[in-house]
Design an enzyme around this catalytic site. Structure first.
Site, short mmCIF file in Angstrom:
data_model
loop_
_atom_site.label_atom_id
_atom_site.label_comp_id
_atom_site.label_asym_id
_atom_site.label_seq_id
_atom_site.Cartn_x
_atom_site.Cartn_y
_atom_site.Cartn_z
N ASN A 252 -87.14 27.40 18.19
CA ASN A 252 -88.59 27.18 18.39
C ASN A 252 -88.73 26.34 19.65
O ASN A 252 -88.73 25.11 19.58
CB ASN A 252 -89.21 26.40 17.22
CG ASN A 252 -89.43 27.23 15.99
OD1 ASN A 252 -89.05 28.39 15.92
ND2 ASN A 252 -90.07 26.65 14.98
N LYS B 12 -80.20 22.04 0.18
CA LYS B 12 -81.57 22.31 0.57
C LYS B 12 -82.40 21.03 0.46
O LYS B 12 -82.12 20.14 -0.35
CB LYS B 12 -82.20 23.38 -0.34
CG LYS B 12 -81.78 24.79 0.02
CD LYS B 12 -82.59 25.31 1.18
CE LYS B 12 -82.29 26.78 1.46
NZ LYS B 12 -82.99 27.27 2.63
N HIS C 241 -83.69 34.73 14.94
CA HIS C 241 -83.21 33.40 14.54
C HIS C 241 -82.73 33.39 13.09
O HIS C 241 -82.26 32.37 12.61
CB HIS C 241 -84.31 32.36 14.73
CG HIS C 241 -85.32 32.28 13.62
ND1 HIS C 241 -85.96 33.38 13.08
CD2 HIS C 241 -85.82 31.20 12.94
CE1 HIS C 241 -86.79 33.00 12.13
NE2 HIS C 241 -86.72 31.68 12.02
N GLY C 242 -82.87 34.49 12.39
CA GLY C 242 -82.45 34.54 11.00
C GLY C 242 -82.86 35.86 10.38
O GLY C 242 -83.11 36.85 11.08
N ALA C 243 -82.93 35.87 9.05
CA ALA C 243 -83.32 37.09 8.35
C ALA C 243 -84.83 37.30 8.42
O ALA C 243 -85.31 38.43 8.49
CB ALA C 243 -82.86 37.04 6.89
N GLY C 244 -85.59 36.23 8.39
CA GLY C 244 -87.05 36.35 8.40
C GLY C 244 -87.60 36.60 7.00
O GLY C 244 -87.04 37.38 6.22
N GLU D 107 -74.76 23.77 5.15
CA GLU D 107 -73.88 24.65 4.38
C GLU D 107 -72.42 24.47 4.76
O GLU D 107 -72.10 24.13 5.90
CB GLU D 107 -74.28 26.12 4.60
CG GLU D 107 -75.62 26.47 3.99
CD GLU D 107 -76.00 27.93 4.10
OE1 GLU D 107 -76.87 28.38 3.32
OE2 GLU D 107 -75.45 28.63 4.98
N ASN E 297 -86.95 25.76 4.67
CA ASN E 297 -85.73 26.54 4.83
C ASN E 297 -84.63 25.80 5.58
O ASN E 297 -83.60 26.37 5.92
CB ASN E 297 -86.03 27.87 5.54
CG ASN E 297 -86.60 27.69 6.94
OD1 ASN E 297 -86.85 26.56 7.38
ND2 ASN E 297 -86.82 28.78 7.64
N HIS E 298 -84.81 24.51 5.82
CA HIS E 298 -83.76 23.71 6.43
C HIS E 298 -82.60 23.56 5.44
O HIS E 298 -82.81 23.42 4.23
CB HIS E 298 -84.29 22.33 6.84
CG HIS E 298 -85.27 22.40 7.98
ND1 HIS E 298 -86.05 21.34 8.35
CD2 HIS E 298 -85.59 23.41 8.83
CE1 HIS E 298 -86.81 21.69 9.38
NE2 HIS E 298 -86.54 22.94 9.69
#
Length: 397
Positions: free
Chosen positions: A271, A396, A326-329, A166, A162-163
């Site tokens: 993390n 990506k 930290h994000g949507a998960g 953008e 997921n790195h």
């Protein structure tokens, strides 16, 4: 919403989400963490999901102990963001050239630079401690020292999963650069080495889950882990800083006439371990898939490759140990996403975004993630929104 408190063995589990929406395996992991003898608090973010040992999206506060698996194997993984002087009108209709230029300059996946990148070539990249940082590599675990050359060449690279890198617009049309990466392979190898060491220690033999093995204070194993942990966290920060320098260079060259300027960089780990004080206690706070959201702290919370990213300011909620998501998960595993969705689905869900749309990234399809708007709604008492970004280019690994 405010948090919901679920009983735990040693401490209550404070959840910034509906407990019934959490998968059974992740809920069991939270209960397992709440049994640890050293635990003083557990806060669960709205993007919580199953992980190795500890869930992603959890904040674990312990006294005199730290659990390497509760940091994750990508030590120091996090986000960086920069607002530019460009506006949406400055960008061309066809963004494929710009995406290609970025991919030519910044290696993705397992890629690395042919030679280590000199941080001194970038304006704004802090280089004062660079030599000292690399000098301290001599003090990390012997098991990973043979990776020094690879670590040097992977500095300033994206990685996979997921790195991402953008280019986005905010609601006012301003162009932003954002990126998500961590400590690359060297961080992963250090993490796996220390998890293995911890699992063999006698005080960890009776735990409900061997992946929750901890190091305790005033032991050589704890000292060795914290040395390597903090080095890897620093590596991750440098990695993002150099990548942002490379990305800025591409933007400067592609928009020479615009004489692009950049606002100060926002950067946050998600993390990592930090020493913090709560209720009169000095604690080791582990954030795995969570950002620090102390009063006024700026942070970045991304959705997926077809949705939104939020720039936020922390509200300093100590019940959550000054943290936020930290994000949507993820709401489904990578394997499940690949089985359920096709490249056609990916094309539809990333319409309007210049990005890869092949089978290699189907596991990153937006539908594999929780709705970011819902995640943000659940943490209104943790952060306030500064800007909402919508990507037009997504690179990506």
């Amino acid at each position: 919403m405010s948090y919901v408190e679920v009983p735990g063995a040693k401490v209550p589990i404070r959840m910034w989400t509906d407990p019934t929406s959490v998968e059974d395996a992740a809920m069991q992991q939270l209960r397992n963490v709440a049994t640890l003898p050293w635990i003083k608090g557990l806060a669960v973010m709205p993007d919580v999901h199953f992980g190795k040992g500890a869930t992603v999206g959890s904040v674990i506060a312990m006294q005199g102990a730290v659990c390497p698996a509760a940091v994750g194997v990508d030590i120091g993984c996090g986000m960086s963001a920069v607002k530019t002087s460009l506006t949406a009108n400055d960008l061309p209709g066809d963004l494929s050239r710009l995406r290609s230029k970025i991919e030519q300059v910044i290696p993705v996946g397992r890629g690395m630079h042919a030679d280590p990148v000199d941080p001194g070539r970038f304006h704004g990249v802090a280089t004062a401690g660079w030599d000292d940082f690399w000098g301290r590599f001599e003090g990390v675990a012997e098991a990973v020292k043979f990776r020094e050359e690879r670590a040097a060449k992977q500095m300033g690279t994206l990685g996979s999963g997921n790195h991402h890198l953008e280019i986005s617009f905010d609601s006012g049309g301003a162009v932003w650069l954002t990126l998500h990466s961590g400590s690359r392979n060297i961080g992963k190898e250090l993490a796996e080495h220390h998890i293995g060491v911890a699992q063999k220690l006698s005080h960890n033999q009776g735990l409900v889950d061997r992946d929750l093995a901890v190091f305790v204070s005033d032991t050589p194993q704890m000292a060795a882990y914290r040395n390597d942990l903090y080095w890897a966290q620093e590596y991750a920060k440098y990695n993002r800083s150099i990548m942002m320098g490379l990305l800025k260079d591409v933007v400067r060259k592609e928009f020479k006439k615009a004489k692009v300027t950049f606002e100060p960089e926002i950067s946050c780990h998600h993390n990592y371990v930090a020493e913090e004080r709560y209720e009169g206690m000095d604690l080791l706070v582990t954030r795995k898939g969570a950002i620090r959201a102390g009063t006024g702290d700026l942070g970045i919370i991304p959705g997926s490759m077809g949705t939104a990213t939020y720039i936020v300011k922390g509200l300093g909620n100590e019940k959550a140990f000054n943290s936020a998501s930290h994000g949507a998960g993820r709401r489904m595993s990578r394997g499940a996403a690949k089985r359920r969705f096709s490249t056609k689905d990916l094309e539809e869900q990333t319409r309007g975004v210049e990005c890869r749309k092949d089978s290699g990234v189907v596991d990153e399809i937006p539908a594999a993630y929780k709705p970011i708007e819902q995640v943000m709604e659940h943490q209104r008492d943790l952060v306030e929104v500064v800007a909402k970004l919508k990507q037009v280019i997504c690179v990506k690994g």
